[in-house]
Design an enzyme around this catalytic site. Structure first.
Site, mmCIF file in Angstrom:
data_model
loop_
_atom_site.group_PDB
_atom_site.id
_atom_site.type_symbol
_atom_site.label_atom_id
_atom_site.label_comp_id
_atom_site.label_asym_id
_atom_site.label_seq_id
_atom_site.Cartn_x
_atom_site.Cartn_y
_atom_site.Cartn_z
ATOM 1 N N CYS A 218 -6.191 -4.588 -0.085
ATOM 2 C CA CYS A 218 -6.140 -5.808 -0.898
ATOM 3 C C CYS A 218 -7.270 -5.828 -1.928
ATOM 4 O O CYS A 218 -8.335 -5.226 -1.728
ATOM 5 C CB CYS A 218 -6.293 -7.038 -0.010
ATOM 6 S SG CYS A 218 -4.953 -7.287 1.154
ATOM 7 N N GLU B 127 -9.399 -8.179 -2.782
ATOM 8 C CA GLU B 127 -10.706 -8.744 -2.418
ATOM 9 C C GLU B 127 -11.519 -7.791 -1.574
ATOM 10 O O GLU B 127 -12.736 -7.739 -1.682
ATOM 11 C CB GLU B 127 -10.576 -10.126 -1.764
ATOM 12 C CG GLU B 127 -9.558 -10.293 -0.678
ATOM 13 C CD GLU B 127 -8.148 -10.592 -1.195
ATOM 14 O OE1 GLU B 127 -7.605 -9.753 -1.926
ATOM 15 O OE2 GLU B 127 -7.580 -11.630 -0.815
#
Ligand code: THU
Length: 160
Positions: free
Chosen positions: A73, A75
């Site tokens: 992901c 983040e």
């Protein structure tokens, strides 16, 4: 037996211009990063930008792979890059954006990202804010990463 409660407050903005200039700049950086995401399988582009207390801004985007679980992901790409470059710096703000057009609420981190974000927050002993925006303009700010994951697995448990 006692009934207990976990609650947290978050901010909802009607416009990005209600945020500080620092955060507005992070949004721009997150969007730039999102545009470079490698997401051929889901088509779901995500960008992240974080502000460190040493002045550096670090970005990330989702990186997918034909072996699906091998992807990561946005983040976590951003936070791992930040912590590998500047292990002692503190995270002040994290902004996450998505290009998805048809969702009615901000994209919010998956469980694995919450666990990772919570650990870095506990390590630095200072909460950092997480700003989440959806393509339809909705914008919220959570005041601490651990708000998103009560009872996270805490590294201190390993040292007992
Ligand atoms: N994704 C992120 O990058 N961040 C999130 O907060 C949610 C999901 C990515 C993972 C995958 O590449 C795609 O979005 C669809 O799940």
């Amino acid at each position: 037996m006692h009934k207990k409660e976990v609650r947290f407050e978050y901010l909802e903005f009607s416009d990005i211009y209600e945020c500080s200039e620092t955060v507005q700049k992070l949004f721009n950086k997150a969007v730039e990063a999102m545009e470079k995401a490698y997401a051929p399988y889901s088509g779901f582009m995500v960008g992240a930008a974080l502000q460190l207390d040493n002045g550096q801004v670090i970005t990330g985007n989702n990186q997918e792979n034909a072996a699906y679980p091998s992807g990561l992901c946005a983040e976590r790409v951003a936070v791992f890059a930040a912590k590998s470059l500047y292990p002692d710096a503190q995270i002040l703000h994290l902004v996450i954006v998505t290009s998805a057009q048809n969702i009615m609420r901000p994209v919010s981190p998956c469980g694995s990202c919450r666990q990772v974000l919570a650990e870095y927050e506990q390590l630095q002993q200072k909460p950092f804010k997480i700003y989440l925006q959806s393509a339809n303009g909705g914008l919220i700010c959570v005041e601490a990463a651990t708000d998103l994951l009560p009872f996270n697995f805490d590294s201190e448990l390993l040292n007992t």
